[in-house]
Scaffold this motif. Structure first.
Motif, PDB file in Angstrom:
ATOM      1  N   GLN A  62       0.820  -1.209   0.000  1.00 61.19           N
ATOM      2  CA  GLN A  62       0.000   0.000   0.000  1.00 61.19           C
ATOM      3  C   GLN A  62       0.859   1.268   0.000  1.00 61.19           C
ATOM      4  N   MET A  91      -8.193   9.803  -5.440  1.00 59.83           N
ATOM      5  CA  MET A  91      -8.933   8.686  -4.862  1.00 59.83           C
ATOM      6  C   MET A  91      -8.031   7.507  -4.497  1.00 59.83           C
ATOM      7  N   THR A  92      -7.276   6.992  -5.473  1.00 57.93           N
ATOM      8  CA  THR A  92      -6.464   5.795  -5.217  1.00 57.93           C
ATOM      9  C   THR A  92      -5.412   6.034  -4.143  1.00 57.93           C
ATOM     10  N   MET A  95      -7.051   6.507  -0.660  1.00 58.40           N
ATOM     11  CA  MET A  95      -7.623   5.233  -0.228  1.00 58.40           C
ATOM     12  C   MET A  95      -6.538   4.205   0.088  1.00 58.40           C
ATOM     13  N   ALA A  98      -5.665   4.904   3.552  1.00 62.66           N
ATOM     14  CA  ALA A  98      -6.692   4.333   4.423  1.00 62.66           C
ATOM     15  C   ALA A  98      -6.545   2.821   4.520  1.00 62.66           C
ATOM     16  N   ALA A  99      -6.240   2.185   3.375  1.00 63.35           N
ATOM     17  CA  ALA A  99      -6.037   0.736   3.354  1.00 63.35           C
ATOM     18  C   ALA A  99      -4.812   0.348   4.177  1.00 63.35           C
ATOM     19  N   PHE A 162     -12.713   2.665  -8.122  1.00 64.12           N
ATOM     20  CA  PHE A 162     -13.369   2.906  -6.833  1.00 64.12           C
ATOM     21  C   PHE A 162     -13.728   1.587  -6.155  1.00 64.12           C
ATOM     22  N   VAL A 165     -10.430   0.075  -4.786  1.00 67.51           N
ATOM     23  CA  VAL A 165      -9.862   0.690  -3.582  1.00 67.51           C
ATOM     24  C   VAL A 165     -10.767   0.461  -2.372  1.00 67.51           C
ATOM     25  N   TYR A 166     -12.074   0.408  -2.603  1.00 71.19           N
ATOM     26  CA  TYR A 166     -13.006   0.138  -1.500  1.00 71.19           C
ATOM     27  C   TYR A 166     -12.764  -1.265  -0.944  1.00 71.19           C
ATOM     28  N   TRP A 169      -9.480  -1.508   0.957  1.00 72.95           N
ATOM     29  CA  TRP A 169      -9.648  -0.918   2.293  1.00 72.95           C
ATOM     30  C   TRP A 169     -10.372  -1.884   3.232  1.00 72.95           C
TER      31      TRP A 169
END
Length: 233
Positions: A62, A91-92, A95, A98-99, A162, A165-166, A169
């Motif tokens: 990550q 975004m990536t 995220m 966050a991941a 999206f 990445v969701y 995470w």
């Protein structure tokens, strides 16, 4: 020397072959088709390295994704792929941070080199798809306002990115399949770019190798999940 030996023991022979062949093909394609855009070469090697760590569920992957996102955002800007630039930088990369936090907080049995694989419930998949739809519509109009090249596939790239990445995470094995879908979209995007500039063929080779790595990532995460569930009883 000891760290190098430990790293070689950490990866299987198959993983070492996969990473080595990916890097060699990326370098070869750069020397054949490009020879100028060293940023593309650096980004591609970082990306391939990130994917092999991600396939192991290692948070280092990550960190490398954040670095790759910055380089890839710059590359995308050069061909007016503003969707890719905005997606990866806006975004990536965030995220991935966050991941990283999520993976560090959820090591498997205290082993920080392997994240605990999560199984999502149907309700969360429904929520994710609804959220993806909203993000897709918003980005479509943003990209249209920026006169983004190849608008439809660029928007589809946002959609698949999206979801990827969701799921990353949320520590789902399906993150790798979402990234594989995104790789296919990106291969199409950069084929269209290569029609105008032959040097972008090296980027196409890069994402073909990413596709192979992401497929392996899903296979390995599926094995990790089964092993973890078996050990947890």
């Amino acid at each position: 020397m000891e760290k190098s030996k430990a790293l070689l023991r950490y990866f299987s022979k198959g993983e070492i072959i996969l990473w080595s062949s990916s890097v060699l093909l990326i370098i070869a394609s750069f020397l054949i088709f490009d020879r100028e855009n060293y940023l593309t070469l650096i980004a591609s090697v970082i990306g391939a390295t990130a994917l092999i760590f991600n396939a192991k569920g290692n948070p280092i992957g990550q960190i490398l994704i954040v670095i790759f996102s910055v380089f890839y955002g710059i590359i995308s800007f050069t061909f007016a792929y503003y969707g890719e630039m905005i997606t990866y930088l806006g975004m990536t990369a965030p995220m991935a941070v966050a991941a990283l936090i999520s993976w560090l907080r959820n090591p498997y049995n205290g082993n920080r080199a392997e994240v605990e694989v999560n199984s999502l419930k149907i309700g969360e998949y429904v929520f994710m798809l609804a959220l993806t739809g909203i993000v897709t519509v918003i980005f479509y109009f943003i990209l249209k306002a920026f006169h983004t090249a190849n608008l439809i596939p660029s928007t589809l790239s946002v959609t698949t990115s999206f979801i990827a990445v969701y799921l990353t995470w949320r520590r789902s094995a399906y993150y790798a399949l979402a990234y594989a879908a995104n790789d296919i979209v990106l291969i199409i995007l950069w084929i269209l770019a290569a029609l105008s500039d032959f040097s972008y063929l090296s980027v196409i080779i890069c994402f073909i190798m990413f596709l192979v790595n992401d497929i392996y990532g899903f296979i390995n995460w599926s094995k990790m999940q089964k092993r973890q569930q078996r050990k947890n009883g």
